[in-house]
Design an enzyme around this catalytic site. Structure first.
Site, PDB file in Angstrom:
ATOM      1  CE  LYS A  48      -3.578  -2.569  -0.274  1.00  0.00           C
ATOM      2  NZ  LYS A  48      -4.482  -3.140   0.696  1.00  0.00           N
TER       3      LYS A  48
HETATM    4  C1  LIG Z   1      -5.509  -4.290   1.105  1.00  0.00           C
HETATM    5  C2  LIG Z   1      -6.967  -4.082   1.186  1.00  0.00           C
HETATM    6  C3  LIG Z   1      -7.707  -4.395   2.335  1.00  0.00           C
HETATM    7  C4  LIG Z   1      -7.111  -5.125   3.494  1.00  0.00           C
HETATM    8  O1  LIG Z   1      -6.033  -4.452   4.057  1.00  0.00           O
HETATM    9  P1  LIG Z   1      -5.121  -5.186   5.149  1.00  0.00           P
HETATM   10  O2  LIG Z   1      -4.380  -4.057   5.795  1.00  0.00           O
HETATM   11  O3  LIG Z   1      -4.210  -6.103   4.390  1.00  0.00           O
HETATM   12  O4  LIG Z   1      -6.000  -5.902   6.083  1.00  0.00           O
HETATM   13  C5  LIG Z   1      -9.047  -4.075   2.372  1.00  0.00           C
HETATM   14  N1  LIG Z   1      -9.660  -3.499   1.323  1.00  0.00           N
HETATM   15  C6  LIG Z   1      -8.984  -3.202   0.185  1.00  0.00           C
HETATM   16  C7  LIG Z   1      -9.723  -2.532  -0.938  1.00  0.00           C
HETATM   17  C8  LIG Z   1      -7.636  -3.504   0.071  1.00  0.00           C
HETATM   18  O5  LIG Z   1      -6.983  -3.230  -1.060  1.00  0.00           O
END
Ligand SMILES: *Cc1c(COP(=O)(O)O)cnc(C)c1O
Length: 390
Positions: A190
């Site tokens: 991210k």
């Molecule tokens: C990555 C992601 C999540 C989950 O995030 P984590 O921090 O890995 O739990 C939820 N929603 C979307 C749209 C994502 O891309």
């Protein structure tokens, strides 16, 4: 077989994080200090993030998945309540609704923006609808005008999954501050990365307090005060909570990642623009232009590979890029493609045709700020080669 664009021992990893010495030093500092759990650095990261997003309250948690789950609980959802959400998302979005005991209802996306379509939300509303959970897909803001208006009109709680949208704004307002709750991810791939991590924003003080309690076993800090002058500080368990806290080691990464957020965004934006220009003539659909008065977080750069136009299937394109030693992603197969949801909710991919088509055609090219100009050239060369565009 032709020589691959990159040598096999130099495979370009999709979503590689950009970690600097500042993060490394801060983690070492945490290790030396002995504060390995939730401590002063988590408090600092919460304050920094809250300030960056111009939000009232920020609660750090272990992941966006945890953030979404707690947000559903804070919103007071009960069994039988329906939550309208998008079929073009990661499974965690829908699972959070299920874990809160509520029922997810899908509303198809707009085929161009790939974001949930306000008209489809409107059509999905029933007498049991309590909330709307949106995703700013790839970092592109949803239509917040349309969505906020319809949530107000139907008295629905708006919750934002901002996993792609840390830098996103709509008419100057930061994503994650439109809804009653905004959830963020700091997963490795991210835009801000703490290894694993998440954050919840809210303007509601009662929600913020409940989220903090739920994130740490349901233990209340208020209870401590009653004992504060009388020696040992007991805690009270106010409800059955979870172990969803962030640690100082994670926050140590986040504090410095957040300081470089603008620089990293600019780098990703320049790569995004480079792809838009260099791939203008390939037989694939590029992302739509960024809407006026919005900021796109440039989290994902996606191409749609329509076999009829490209002469190659999406999955053959994935294999082709892997053979060129370029790592690419798929974000996402639409939610109703997965067997669990089909069995549990009798969903069929055809019910959300726009998401179905995107999910079957989409590929995400590498967009990390850690990419060098030569890496970006390799991605472009390999994409053109696999698509037969020379
Ligand atoms: C990555 C992601 C999540 C989950 O995030 P984590 O921090 O890995 O739990 C939820 N929603 C979307 C749209 C994502 O891309």
């Amino acid at each position: 077989m032709s020589t691959p664009v990159r040598p096999h021992d130099d495979f370009l990893v999709f979503g590689a994080p950009a970690i600097d010495e500042a993060e490394i030093g801060e983690v070492v500092d945490s290790l030396r200090s002995g504060w390995l759990g939730t401590g002063p650095k988590v408090a600092r990261f919460e304050a920094d993030f809250r300030q960056y997003k111009s939000a009232e309250f920020a609660v750090a948690v272990g992941s966006c998945t945890a953030a979404l789950h707690l947000s559903m609980l804070a919103a007071g959802l009960a069994p039988g309540d329906e939550v309208v959400t998008t079929p073009m998302t990661f499974c965690a979005t829908v699972n959070a609704i299920i874990h809160a005991g509520a029922t997810p209802v899908l509303a198809d996306v707009d085929p161009v923006s790939m974001n949930i379509d306000p008209a489809a939300i409107e059509a999905a509303i029933s007498g049991r609808t309590r909330a709307v959970l949106i995703v700013h897909f790839a970092g592109r803001s949803c239509d917040m005008d349309g969505i906020c208006k319809l949530c107000e009109r139907h008295s629905l709680t708006l919750i934002e999954d901002c996993a792609h949208a840390i830098e996103t704004t709509w008419h100057g307002q930061p994503a994650g501050t439109f809804g009653e709750l905004g959830c963020f991810s700091f997963y490795v791939t991210k835009n801000v990365c703490t290894g694993e991590g998440g954050m919840i924003l809210t303007a509601n003080e009662a929600y913020a307090g409940r989220l903090k309690t739920l994130a740490l076993h349901g233990m209340t800090k208020d209870a401590w005060k009653r004992f504060s002058d009388e020696g040992h500080r007991h805690y009270y368990v106010a409800e059955a909570g979870f172990k969803y806290n962030m640690t100082d080691i994670q926050a140590a990464l986040g504090i410095h990642q957040l300081r470089r957020i603008e620089k990293n965004w600019q780098r990703r934006q320049s790569i995004w623009t480079r792809y838009q220009e260099a791939l203008a003539d390939v037989p694939a659909t590029r992302p739509a232009a960024v809407e006026a008065e919005t900021r796109h977080a440039c989290h994902l750069y996606t191409l749609l590979i329509d076999e009829a136009a490209a002469g190659i299937s999406r999955d053959a394109f994935l294999d082709g890029m892997t053979a060129e030693n370029i790592g690419i992603g798929v974000h996402y197969l639409s939610i109703p493609e997965h067997p669990y949801y089909q069995e549990r909710f009798s969903w069929h991919p055809d019910a959300c045709p726009a998401a179905r088509r995107i999910g079957r055609q989409t590929v995400s090219l590498p967009l990390s700020p850690a990419l060098s100009d030569a890496d970006v050239d390799d991605v472009i060369t390999a994409t053109r080669k696999v698509l037969g565009a020379g």
